[in-house]
Design an enzyme around this catalytic site. Structure first.
Site, PDB file in Angstrom:
ATOM      1  N   ASP A  68      27.234 -17.113  54.520  1.00 31.48           N
ATOM      2  CA  ASP A  68      27.005 -16.468  54.141  1.00 31.48           C
ATOM      3  C   ASP A  68      28.036 -15.884  53.024  1.00 31.48           C
ATOM      4  O   ASP A  68      29.417 -15.895  54.078  1.00 31.48           O
ATOM      5  CB  ASP A  68      26.635 -15.676  55.772  1.00 31.48           C
ATOM      6  CG  ASP A  68      26.963 -14.358  55.701  1.00 31.48           C
ATOM      7  OD1 ASP A  68      27.065 -13.258  54.350  1.00 31.48           O
ATOM      8  OD2 ASP A  68      26.931 -13.639  56.367  1.00 31.48           O
ATOM      9  N   HIS A 106      27.995 -12.594  61.557  1.00 29.58           N
ATOM     10  CA  HIS A 106      27.198 -11.620  61.564  1.00 29.58           C
ATOM     11  C   HIS A 106      26.309 -11.905  62.415  1.00 29.58           C
ATOM     12  O   HIS A 106      25.496 -12.717  62.606  1.00 29.58           O
ATOM     13  CB  HIS A 106      27.681 -11.144  60.239  1.00 29.58           C
ATOM     14  CG  HIS A 106      27.283  -9.178  60.487  1.00 29.58           C
ATOM     15  ND1 HIS A 106      25.924  -9.624  60.001  1.00 29.58           N
ATOM     16  CD2 HIS A 106      27.671  -8.423  59.838  1.00 29.58           C
ATOM     17  CE1 HIS A 106      25.447  -8.042  60.157  1.00 29.58           C
ATOM     18  NE2 HIS A 106      26.314  -7.646  60.055  1.00 29.58           N
ATOM     19  N   CYS A 125      28.946  -5.814  64.531  1.00 31.01           N
ATOM     20  CA  CYS A 125      27.810  -6.931  64.335  1.00 31.01           C
ATOM     21  C   CYS A 125      27.980  -8.364  64.768  1.00 31.01           C
ATOM     22  O   CYS A 125      27.992  -9.011  63.841  1.00 31.01           O
ATOM     23  CB  CYS A 125      26.913  -6.841  63.005  1.00 31.01           C
ATOM     24  SG  CYS A 125      26.315  -5.375  62.852  1.00 31.01           S
ATOM     25  N   GLN A 136      31.097 -10.911  52.659  1.00 32.60           N
ATOM     26  CA  GLN A 136      32.937 -11.212  52.176  1.00 32.60           C
ATOM     27  C   GLN A 136      33.503 -11.763  51.665  1.00 32.60           C
ATOM     28  O   GLN A 136      34.940 -11.500  51.597  1.00 32.60           O
ATOM     29  CB  GLN A 136      33.108 -11.464  53.967  1.00 32.60           C
ATOM     30  CG  GLN A 136      32.264  -9.821  54.687  1.00 32.60           C
ATOM     31  CD  GLN A 136      32.657  -8.769  54.676  1.00 32.60           C
ATOM     32  OE1 GLN A 136      33.754  -8.484  54.027  1.00 32.60           O
ATOM     33  NE2 GLN A 136      31.365  -7.425  55.432  1.00 32.60           N
ATOM     34  N   LYS A 191      29.140  -4.840  48.543  1.00 38.05           N
ATOM     35  CA  LYS A 191      29.646  -5.122  48.766  1.00 38.05           C
ATOM     36  C   LYS A 191      30.738  -5.268  47.865  1.00 38.05           C
ATOM     37  O   LYS A 191      32.330  -5.244  47.888  1.00 38.05           O
ATOM     38  CB  LYS A 191      29.995  -6.298  49.951  1.00 38.05           C
ATOM     39  CG  LYS A 191      29.826  -5.541  51.718  1.00 38.05           C
ATOM     40  CD  LYS A 191      29.016  -6.199  52.712  1.00 38.05           C
ATOM     41  CE  LYS A 191      28.446  -6.272  53.760  1.00 38.05           C
ATOM     42  NZ  LYS A 191      29.185  -5.390  54.460  1.00 38.05           N
TER      43      LYS A 191
HETATM   44  N1  PMP Z   1      27.451 -11.026  56.576  1.00 35.88           N
HETATM   45  C1  PMP Z   1      29.058 -10.986  56.802  1.00 35.88           C
HETATM   46  C2  PMP Z   1      29.796 -11.520  56.870  1.00 35.88           C
HETATM   47  C3  PMP Z   1      28.892  -9.534  56.707  1.00 35.88           C
HETATM   48  O1  PMP Z   1      29.699  -8.880  57.073  1.00 35.88           O
HETATM   49  C4  PMP Z   1      27.495  -8.286  56.715  1.00 35.88           C
HETATM   50  C5  PMP Z   1      27.536  -6.640  56.331  1.00 35.88           C
HETATM   51  N2  PMP Z   1      28.263  -6.379  57.323  1.00 35.88           N
HETATM   52  C6  PMP Z   1      26.303  -8.480  56.129  1.00 35.88           C
HETATM   53  C7  PMP Z   1      26.142 -10.452  56.629  1.00 35.88           C
HETATM   54  C8  PMP Z   1      25.083  -8.417  56.513  1.00 35.88           C
HETATM   55  O2  PMP Z   1      24.974  -7.518  54.773  1.00 35.88           O
HETATM   56  P1  PMP Z   1      24.182  -6.738  54.090  1.00 35.88           P
HETATM   57  O3  PMP Z   1      23.658  -5.309  55.554  1.00 35.88           O
HETATM   58  O4  PMP Z   1      25.204  -5.603  53.147  1.00 35.88           O
HETATM   59  O5  PMP Z   1      22.479  -7.062  54.408  1.00 35.88           O
END
Ligand code: PMP
Length: 404
Positions: free
Chosen positions: A199, A122, A363, A202, A225
């Site tokens: 990270d 991401h 993203c 997910q 999430k």
């Molecule tokens: N890493 C991953 C794999 C994600 O899916 C996301 C959210 N789409 C993020 C980081 C970022 O999370 P946040 O926007 O809650 O900071």
């Protein structure tokens, strides 16, 4: 066993309609819906406990502090950290990774050093390292993937050098759904004495995560999430590592003593928590974690796995279907394109049928580039989704396909 009827009643939003159709919410990788107990925790705390934490001698402040610090212990238990000092509250995964990239970079990185990430990251696990690269002159090395969307482990091993300072990889891809073999990834990094950040944005909502079993140095996730509120996240770090890092931001809470001559910093975890924390949000996060724990993370994982397998099989029957991410270890995220229908058209028309999916690059533009596409349609499931909703998705896609 998941009792889907009872569970769905806990989520009032799932009962609503959009465009006169029952809502089919399949955008859980972006954010999950909130059970009643989480929303009630927020209103109850504002109505009856609200006071700033840590600094007050009065009753409410102490009660709010107990809730906030109790939440830290709930998070500690949830991911099996050794100590609650290892739980740093942040605004989300993004802030957790930025915090680490800044603080780790400050002490451990010099020009010519290297950080390993992967092509499926991401943006929040790419751009903070690019900022560090611009600041310190470090190089970013990227693990590639195969056609199933799995990390190429031999390539990963070959990326290590004397200059490797950190590995930062996602546990589960938010596009491909791939569940990466993080335990193996961490063990390989440790053979090179390199620490690892995972990270977990997910993964934490969908499976049991045990940071001690993983033996991981740093782990990040977002409350929103995992059925909790927006604006709260967690950075787990092994105490010995966090102790070596400088503070991230300056302000109240993170200090021991301030004078114009010399300021000393607070102990863990407060050293990294400048300013008033979102103590209402941390309490609500703990309520969310207790809620999913009561259902059982293993039960959630088994149910979502069954649902995803069902969805994969059903989607594959659609003419012109292309699925991105076919790892045997796959979380509840399915990215796809149908024929030459633009992902935005598919998403917009599904929306009119009451079906909420996400469209675009998610993203993860470097991943899109490596797949040679602009974007995908993404359906992502939670334990409150049903096979009937998968059927509605498939019927919706077929209906849209006929229009083109
Ligand atoms: N890493 C991953 C794999 C994600 O899916 C996301 C959210 N789409 C993020 C980081 C970022 O999370 P946040 O926007 O809650 O900071």
């Amino acid at each position: 066993m998941i009792n889907i009827e009872t569970i769905r009643k806990d989520f009032p939003i799932l009962q609503r309609e959009v465009y006169g159709k029952p809502l089919v919410y399949l955008d859980n990788a972006a954010t999950t819906q909130k059970p009643r107990c989480v929303v009630e925790s927020i209103t109850n705390e504002y109505y009856s406990v609200n006071a700033n934490v840590h600094r007050g001698v009065h009753f409410l402040s102490q009660q709010a502090t107990e809730l906030h610090e109790g939440s830290r212990k709930t998070v500690q238990r949830f991911i099996n950290a050794r100590s609650s000092n290892e739980i740093i509250f942040t605004r989300g995964t993004t802030e957790s990774i930025n915090l680490l990239a800044f603080c780790f970079g400050e002490v451990f990185c010099e020009e010519g050093d290297e950080i390993i990430i992967s092509v499926m990251e991401h943006h929040s696990n790419i751009v903070p390292w690019q900022l560090l690269a611009a600041r310190k002159g470090v190089t970013i090395k990227v693990v590639p993937i195969n056609e199933k969307g799995e990390l190429l482990m031999e390539d990963y091993k070959a990326l290590f050098s004397e200059r490797t300072k950190l590995v930062s990889l996602t546990h589960v891809s938010n596009v491909l759904g791939t569940i990466n073999p993080v335990k193996k990834i961490i063990a390989i990094a440790h053979e090179h004495n390199v620490p690892v950040l995972i990270d977990g944005a997910q993964s934490v909502p969908h499976m049991k995560v045990d940071v001690q079993d993983l033996d991981v140095e740093f782990y990040a996730f977002s409350a929103h999430k995992v059925y909790g509120p927006t604006g709260v996240g967690v950075l787990y770090g092994k105490e010995a590592w966090l102790d070596k890092l400088p503070p991230y931001q300056g302000g109240g809470e993170m200090i021991q003593h301030v004078s114009f001559e010399k300021t000393t910093f607070n102990e863990l975890p407060f050293k990294f928590e400048a300013g008033t924390p979102d103590y209402i949000g941390t309490t609500a996060l703990a309520v969310a974690l207790d809620y999913v724990s009561k259902i059982g993370m293993d039960e959630i994982a088994a149910y979502e796995n069954e649902l995803t397998t069902y969805a994969m099989n059903r989607l594959k029957t659609v003419k012109g279907m292309r699925i991105f991410g076919e790892s045997s270890q796959k979380g509840s995220v399915i990215s796809f394109l149908v024929g030459d229908i633009h992902h935005l058209d598919m998403g917009t028309l599904l929306d009119r049928l009451g079906i909420a999916v996400r469209t675009g690059h998610h993203c993860a533009q470097p991943l899109m580039q490596s797949l040679g596409i602009e974007g995908t349609v993404r359906a992502s499931f939670a334990f409150y989704n049903t096979k009937k909703e998968v059927d509605a998705l498939v019927a919706g896609i077929e209906r849209v396909s006929k229009m083109f």
